[in-house]
Design an enzyme around this catalytic site. Structure first.
Site, PDB file in Angstrom:
ATOM      1  N   CYS A 170       0.813  -1.164  -0.074  1.00  0.00           N
ATOM      2  CA  CYS A 170       0.031   0.057   0.068  1.00  0.00           C
ATOM      3  C   CYS A 170       1.141   1.220   0.024  1.00  0.00           C
ATOM      4  CB  CYS A 170      -0.794  -0.065   1.287  1.00  0.00           C
ATOM      5  SG  CYS A 170      -2.276   1.181   0.918  1.00  0.00           S
ATOM      6  N   GLU A 216      -0.647  -8.567   5.019  1.00  0.00           N
ATOM      7  CA  GLU A 216      -0.512  -8.680   6.339  1.00  0.00           C
ATOM      8  C   GLU A 216      -1.916  -8.708   7.286  1.00  0.00           C
ATOM      9  OE1 GLU A 216      -0.608  -6.166   4.767  1.00  0.00           O
ATOM     10  OE2 GLU A 216      -0.726  -4.348   6.230  1.00  0.00           O
ATOM     11  N   HIS A 264      -3.164  -5.722   1.057  1.00  0.00           N
ATOM     12  CA  HIS A 264      -2.783  -5.701   2.327  1.00  0.00           C
ATOM     13  C   HIS A 264      -2.580  -7.272   2.906  1.00  0.00           C
ATOM     14  CE1 HIS A 264      -2.395  -1.603   4.125  1.00  0.00           C
ATOM     15  NE2 HIS A 264      -3.356  -1.565   3.132  1.00  0.00           N
TER      16      HIS A 264
END
Lengths: 230, 85
Positions: free
Chosen positions: A86, A205, A203
């Site tokens: 990002c 994560e 994302h």
């Protein structure tokens, strides 16, 4: 394998990244402060999401001048893995680690959603645990995610297999509705010519546990683990 | 060394989709300004700098645009004015 997560003023996914590495994967992780010039011997650098330096001027434009980024650039030039997520993708583009730029979403809306991205190249250190055509469900949350580059650059990226992820619909096919930001050629993530710097808007994560909606992000981290420890 | 006030315009490069510009064009059409064919929305930056002369001030700002103020991938810049401050 040790992960270093850079914290810039305005980073807000550094804790998510730390959680993904330290808690979900059980691997060593350290925060790297933006003013530091010490990578602390990490193997992988994560440039996390957020709004570094308030996105002043352009997203990622100021972060690239921070002291830690000079070390990250050296690490990248030596072939060290860098994962730009990002805002981290925006920073990597501004720093010249990746080509192109991320512009304001075509519909001018901040988008916060879970999208589908298709693996376009499984022969990278970030996707070795995937197959070409696999579709991953990963969250996005950004206002400036429209990947833009000139036609020559786009053709080169495609030709060299450097478009790693593309936004697709529920049938695994790119379309304008599935693309959350209007990125050129539905690009969600690209890799450097040397194959060690991956930038993506979604994302991974935040997709490490089924409990919170998707564990597909693990595939990227597990690929990295398999390749870097090999 | 003299002081100069330099103003720079930075706009999205031709051919790059500028959704803000498009939205404003559409709004202007709705107001009856049918003659508007394109609107580009960018940034206007004003710098106060020290330089030996106006030419050097201009050159400095061009270098700043190349390195930071504009993104060479997506934006064009134009030095609007260089004035003694």
């Amino acid at each position: 394998m040790k992960f270093g997560i850079v914290t810039f003023p305005g980073s807000n996914c550094d804790y998510d990244s730390y959680h993904a590495v330290a808690d979900s994967l059980g691997l060593p992780a350290v925060y790297l402060w933006h003013k530091s010039t010490d990578l602390q011997g990490v193997d992988v650098v994560i440039l996390p999401g957020g709004f570094s330096y308030g996105d002043y001027l352009r997203a990622g434009a100021i972060a690239r001048f921070s002291p830690i980024m000079q070390e990250v650039a050296t690490h990248a030039r030596a072939g060290g893995p860098v994962l730009g997520i990002c805002n981290g993708f925006q920073i990597a583009c501004e720093a010249g680690l990746l080509p192109g730029a991320l512009l304001r979403n075509a519909n001018l809306q901040f988008v916060s959603d879970t999208v589908r991205i298709r693996v376009e190249n499984a022969d990278t250190m970030f996707t070795s645990r995937c197959e070409v055509g696999d579709v991953l469900r990963i969250p996005v949350a950004h206002g400036d995610g429209r990947f833009t580059a000139d036609d020559n650059t786009l053709d080169r990226l495609e030709g060299e297999g450097r478009v790693v992820f593309r936004y697709v619909n529920e049938h695994g096919v790119p379309d304008a509705v599935a693309n959350p930001n209007g990125s050129m050629r539905d690009i969600a993530g690209i890799i450097s010519s040397e194959g060690n710097v991956l930038g993506l808007m979604p994302h991974p994560e935040r997709a490490m546990e089924d409990l919170i909606g998707s564990a597909d992000g693990r595939r990227i981290f597990e690929s990295l683990l398999a390749r870097v420890s090999a | 060394m003299s002081r100069f006030r330099v103003a720079v315009h930075i706009v999205p490069r031709k051919g790059i989709l500028d959704p803000q510009g498009k939205a404003v064009s559409d709004a202007l059409h709705a107001l009856g300004f049918d003659g508007v064919s394109d609107t580009r929305i960018g940034r206007h930056i004003v710098l106060h700098i020290a330089a030996p002369d106006a030419k050097a001030a201009d050159a400095q700002v061009r270098e700043m645009c190349g390195k930071l103020l504009a993104n060479p991938v997506t934006e064009d810049f134009e030095i609007a004015t260089v004035e003694r401050a």
